[in-house]
Design a protein around this motif. Structure first.
Motif, PDB file in Angstrom:
ATOM      1  N   ALA A   1      -3.544  -1.621   5.267  1.00 30.70           N
ATOM      2  CA  ALA A   1      -3.959  -1.817   3.874  1.00 30.70           C
ATOM      3  C   ALA A   1      -3.049  -2.808   3.150  1.00 30.70           C
ATOM      4  O   ALA A   1      -3.515  -3.580   2.300  1.00 30.70           O
TER       5      ALA A   1
ATOM      6  N   ASN B   1       0.851  -1.182   0.000  1.00 29.57           N
ATOM      7  CA  ASN B   1       0.000   0.000   0.000  1.00 29.57           C
ATOM      8  C   ASN B   1       0.886   1.231   0.000  1.00 29.57           C
ATOM      9  O   ASN B   1       1.943   1.236   0.634  1.00 29.57           O
TER      10      ASN B   1
ATOM     11  N   ASP C   1      -2.168   3.307   8.657  1.00 29.94           N
ATOM     12  CA  ASP C   1      -3.033   3.179   7.487  1.00 29.94           C
ATOM     13  C   ASP C   1      -2.394   2.302   6.415  1.00 29.94           C
ATOM     14  O   ASP C   1      -3.048   1.405   5.854  1.00 29.94           O
TER      15      ASP C   1
ATOM     16  N   GLU D   1      -4.051  -6.316   4.199  1.00 28.02           N
ATOM     17  CA  GLU D   1      -5.295  -6.678   3.519  1.00 28.02           C
ATOM     18  C   GLU D   1      -5.048  -6.973   2.037  1.00 28.02           C
ATOM     19  O   GLU D   1      -5.623  -7.910   1.469  1.00 28.02           O
ATOM     20  N   HIS D   2      -4.169  -6.176   1.402  1.00 31.12           N
ATOM     21  CA  HIS D   2      -3.863  -6.384  -0.022  1.00 31.12           C
ATOM     22  C   HIS D   2      -3.245  -7.760  -0.254  1.00 31.12           C
ATOM     23  O   HIS D   2      -3.467  -8.391  -1.297  1.00 31.12           O
TER      24      HIS D   2
END
Length: 389
Positions: free
Chosen positions: A32, A10, A28, A35-36
């Protein structure tokens, strides 16, 4: 080849991010990136933070800050890594070593910097700490002054290269228009970059403002996974080569017009990968100043010493050229938040080999090279990436 793979990432917006807390930036991008990669936080084995700081922020010792946003990561081993402007790559290579040793299955890498809290002059003083203090402290113009001296020495040996430097700047700003993460998405054009003006004054030696990278804030994260596990994931970008070499710190002990450490790192990376420069589809290289990109053409073997200008003036390194250099816009357009830069360069290259680079995409990418350096080619990192899955 069973080398570790990049499996998720990310990238924050780069720029002067006023009012954004660095802890939030870190949290942040970390969440991310996890999750990616299609993982849960409890799959992460270790955390590797790239952050230069050296006075940009009062808060140092950032290795545990990510726990504020991701308490699931509490009690994992987390280490801050620093190697000047190559800090981001140092964090990646720390993660590679953790995975290759078997200590980590999935390693989280975070690179970040918040530079804009300081004035331009104070930023220059902080960055000058990357030079050899006994001889180079107090250089007028800060690190721009160091590279201004390198440019002057190159000009003296090979003639005025102002056209080539302006063309490099114009190319990278043109490319940066297509990069949604870039600090400056503006096509400045060759004439603006070539002509001294009130908006583009000389900064140090032959270097103008348009020859210097930007003072930026930003954060980038990626996941490095073991190859056997990565093969089962949504994407896996393999390191065909990962080479790190350091050179002397004082410029007085080296030829400043030859990035010898970078040259040797490139040679070893290509040999380790069983490749030649012709096998690369693109390179993301460290254009902290335009003269650096010019010297890097020669270090990577694209041009003979003194002939780097031909590569930019003949269009070889353009986005549609034989070997596109910095299709992301490079540090010149994308920005240069010190600790985030190396991670950003690897993410840009990974996006290209995954055909996921949007308007930046180069057609038919197979191998992407990355060259990230700390200081004036003191810490040299060369990676060659290829998609495995």
């Amino acid at each position: 080849m069973n080398t570790p793979c990049i499996t998720g990432w990310n990238h924050s917006q780069f720029g002067k991010l006023s009012g954004i807390d660095p802890e939030n930036m870190i949290g942040d991008v970390a969440r991310a990136a996890i999750e990616h990669a299609g993982l849960a936080p409890d799959a992460i084995s270790s955390i590797h933070i790239g952050n230069f700081n050296a006075g940009f922020l009062y808060q140092d010792f950032p290795s545990s800050l990510v726990f504020h946003a991701l308490p699931e990561l509490r009690f994992l081993p987390a280490t801050r890594v620093e190697n000047a402007c190559a800090t981001g790559s140092a964090a990646i290579y720390s993660a590679l070593q953790a995975v290759m040793s078997g200590q980590s299955t999935h390693a989280l890498v975070i690179g970040y910097e918040k530079m804009s809290e300081l004035s331009t002059g104070d930023v220059g003083d902080v960055l000058l700490k990357c030079s050899y203090a006994r001889e180079e402290a107090g250089t007028p113009g800060g690190f721009a002054g160091v590279f201004g001296k390198i440019a002057s020495a190159y000009f003296e040996r090979y003639g005025d290269q102002s056209d080539a430097l302006a063309a490099i700047s114009a190319k990278n700003h043109f490319n940066g228009v297509s990069n949604p993460y870039a600090h400056m998405r503006k096509d400045l054009g060759f004439d603006f970059c070539r002509t001294p003006s009130e908006r583009n004054p000389f900064v140090a030696g032959p270097l103008k403002r348009s020859d210097c990278s930007l003072i930026s804030d930003g954060a980038v994260a990626m996941i490095i996974s073991a190859a056997d596990v990565a093969r089962t994931m949504t994407r896996a970008v393999q390191f065909r080569a990962a080479v790190h070499m350091n050179d002397y710190l004082p410029l007085s002990r080296r030829d400043p017009t030859v990035f010898e450490g970078g040259r040797r790192a490139w040679q070893k990376a290509l040999t380790d990968g069983g490749l030649t420069l012709n096998d690369l589809s693109l390179v993301e290289t460290h254009d902290c100043f335009t003269i650096a990109e010019l010297l890097e053409y020669e270090a990577m073997g694209l041009a003979e010493p003194g002939q780097g200008a031909r590569m930019i003036l003949d269009g070889v390194t353009a986005k549609d050229g034989r070997l596109p250099i910095n299709p992301s816009g490079g540090l010149k357009s994308k920005g240069h938040p010190i600790g985030a830069t190396g991670v950003s360069m690897h993410v840009m290259a990974a996006m290209q080999v995954c055909n996921d680079a949007g308007d930046m995409q180069i057609p038919n990418v197979e191998h992407a090279g990355v060259f990230n350096m700390g200081g004036a080619a003191v810490a040299n990192y060369v990676s060659i990436l290829k998609r495995l899955v």
